[in-house]
Design a protein around this motif. Sequence first.
Motif, PDB file in Angstrom:
ATOM      1  N   ALA A 213       1.428  -1.600   0.135  1.00 47.10           N
ATOM      2  CA  ALA A 213      -0.035   0.224   0.239  1.00 47.10           C
ATOM      3  C   ALA A 213       0.838   1.333   0.181  1.00 47.10           C
ATOM      4  O   ALA A 213       0.393   1.993  -0.822  1.00 47.10           O
ATOM      5  CB  ALA A 213      -1.064  -0.174   1.167  1.00 47.10           C
ATOM      6  N   VAL A 214       1.981   1.345   0.695  1.00 49.13           N
ATOM      7  CA  VAL A 214       2.954   2.235   1.222  1.00 49.13           C
ATOM      8  C   VAL A 214       3.599   2.768  -0.351  1.00 49.13           C
ATOM      9  O   VAL A 214       3.299   3.851  -0.807  1.00 49.13           O
ATOM     10  CB  VAL A 214       3.645   2.595   1.387  1.00 49.13           C
ATOM     11  CG1 VAL A 214       4.738   3.313   1.901  1.00 49.13           C
ATOM     12  CG2 VAL A 214       3.117   2.438   2.943  1.00 49.13           C
TER      13      VAL A 214
ATOM     14  N   CYS B 130      12.636   7.732  -6.943  1.00 50.93           N
ATOM     15  CA  CYS B 130      11.768   7.832  -5.914  1.00 50.93           C
ATOM     16  C   CYS B 130      10.976   6.866  -6.203  1.00 50.93           C
ATOM     17  O   CYS B 130      10.741   5.829  -5.907  1.00 50.93           O
ATOM     18  CB  CYS B 130      11.450   8.750  -5.666  1.00 50.93           C
ATOM     19  SG  CYS B 130      12.656  10.131  -4.509  1.00 50.93           S
ATOM     20  N   PHE B 131      10.697   6.067  -7.737  1.00 46.65           N
ATOM     21  CA  PHE B 131       9.682   5.288  -8.234  1.00 46.65           C
ATOM     22  C   PHE B 131      10.366   3.925  -8.407  1.00 46.65           C
ATOM     23  O   PHE B 131       9.241   3.772  -7.336  1.00 46.65           O
ATOM     24  CB  PHE B 131       9.466   6.659  -8.851  1.00 46.65           C
ATOM     25  CG  PHE B 131       8.127   5.631  -9.500  1.00 46.65           C
ATOM     26  CD1 PHE B 131       7.096   5.942  -9.859  1.00 46.65           C
ATOM     27  CD2 PHE B 131       8.703   4.131 -11.137  1.00 46.65           C
ATOM     28  CE1 PHE B 131       5.660   4.954 -10.448  1.00 46.65           C
ATOM     29  CE2 PHE B 131       7.442   3.055 -11.341  1.00 46.65           C
ATOM     30  CZ  PHE B 131       6.419   3.751 -11.494  1.00 46.65           C
ATOM     31  N   THR B 132      11.058   4.006  -8.486  1.00 47.76           N
ATOM     32  CA  THR B 132      11.890   3.140  -8.680  1.00 47.76           C
ATOM     33  C   THR B 132      12.027   2.238  -7.337  1.00 47.76           C
ATOM     34  O   THR B 132      12.324   1.030  -7.073  1.00 47.76           O
ATOM     35  CB  THR B 132      13.462   3.193  -9.055  1.00 47.76           C
ATOM     36  OG1 THR B 132      12.944   3.686 -10.726  1.00 47.76           O
ATOM     37  CG2 THR B 132      14.133   2.065  -9.215  1.00 47.76           C
TER      38      THR B 132
ATOM     39  N   SER C  58       8.344  -3.107  -2.757  1.00 46.31           N
ATOM     40  CA  SER C  58       6.517  -2.996  -2.689  1.00 46.31           C
ATOM     41  C   SER C  58       6.430  -3.970  -3.982  1.00 46.31           C
ATOM     42  O   SER C  58       6.477  -5.105  -3.389  1.00 46.31           O
ATOM     43  CB  SER C  58       5.726  -1.985  -2.108  1.00 46.31           C
ATOM     44  OG  SER C  58       6.010  -1.277  -3.613  1.00 46.31           O
ATOM     45  N   MET C  59       6.414  -3.865  -4.406  1.00 44.11           N
ATOM     46  CA  MET C  59       5.199  -4.531  -5.397  1.00 44.11           C
ATOM     47  C   MET C  59       6.430  -4.661  -6.725  1.00 44.11           C
ATOM     48  O   MET C  59       5.516  -6.103  -7.714  1.00 44.11           O
ATOM     49  CB  MET C  59       4.972  -3.590  -7.061  1.00 44.11           C
ATOM     50  CG  MET C  59       3.515  -2.143  -5.801  1.00 44.11           C
ATOM     51  SD  MET C  59       2.435  -3.298  -4.524  1.00 44.11           S
ATOM     52  CE  MET C  59       1.673  -4.144  -5.910  1.00 44.11           C
ATOM     53  N   GLY C  60       7.574  -4.636  -6.543  1.00 43.54           N
ATOM     54  CA  GLY C  60       8.868  -5.674  -7.215  1.00 43.54           C
ATOM     55  C   GLY C  60       8.911  -7.072  -6.633  1.00 43.54           C
ATOM     56  O   GLY C  60       8.351  -7.955  -7.486  1.00 43.54           O
TER      57      GLY C  60
ATOM     58  N   CYS D 240      -4.228   0.551  -8.166  1.00 41.53           N
ATOM     59  CA  CYS D 240      -3.304  -0.412  -6.910  1.00 41.53           C
ATOM     60  C   CYS D 240      -3.348  -0.673  -6.144  1.00 41.53           C
ATOM     61  O   CYS D 240      -3.370  -1.879  -5.355  1.00 41.53           O
ATOM     62  CB  CYS D 240      -1.945  -1.138  -7.946  1.00 41.53           C
ATOM     63  SG  CYS D 240      -0.749  -1.683  -6.832  1.00 41.53           S
ATOM     64  N   PHE D 241      -3.243   1.068  -5.610  1.00 40.22           N
ATOM     65  CA  PHE D 241      -3.160   1.427  -4.321  1.00 40.22           C
ATOM     66  C   PHE D 241      -4.287   0.595  -4.005  1.00 40.22           C
ATOM     67  O   PHE D 241      -4.821   0.136  -2.590  1.00 40.22           O
ATOM     68  CB  PHE D 241      -2.983   2.785  -4.302  1.00 40.22           C
ATOM     69  CG  PHE D 241      -3.397   3.059  -2.606  1.00 40.22           C
ATOM     70  CD1 PHE D 241      -2.266   3.114  -1.494  1.00 40.22           C
ATOM     71  CD2 PHE D 241      -4.113   3.661  -2.996  1.00 40.22           C
ATOM     72  CE1 PHE D 241      -2.647   3.613  -0.749  1.00 40.22           C
ATOM     73  CE2 PHE D 241      -4.699   4.027  -1.118  1.00 40.22           C
ATOM     74  CZ  PHE D 241      -3.908   4.134   0.112  1.00 40.22           C
TER      75      PHE D 241
END
Length: 162
Positions: A23-24, A54-56, A62-64, A125-126
Amino acid sequence: MELVFTVVGMYLIDTAGRKKLMAVGSGLMVLFALGISFSYANNYQLLMLIFVMCFTSCFAFSMGPIPWIMIPELFPTYLRGRATGICTVFLWGTSWAIGQFAPMLISSIGGMGTFLVFACANLLCFLGVVTFVPETKDKTLEEIAELWQPKGEKRSNAQKQY
């Protein structure tokens, strides 16, 4: 960046919890995708680099890695192999689609539009994580399987045990 924050995510996954990290991470990815979009629109190259990093970083903790850990946890034993295989096909298919179509999007709707699309996808996604994903931290596979049973069946299974 990705390596460092993947290690951070792997450390935090059992302390902070899978759902919270996803979520974060996806929430911050929305903000940073909007930042990238803004940077594209205003040609702020240094700011764009910072937002991309920052996005990476957020993706990496998290989503990786987390979907790869959670997918096998979510399915009962009799279904785990096939369901994990299907989910893996979708994960790889999504990765392929992003790699295949992002350059086309950038050339057709520009960087600003492309990252607005990514921001919207990450917002979905969130919302999906917050709404549908159960927390599996500190739960056995049996407890996780029980989360998916209808409420009436949970009670009847609990009554059978006593």
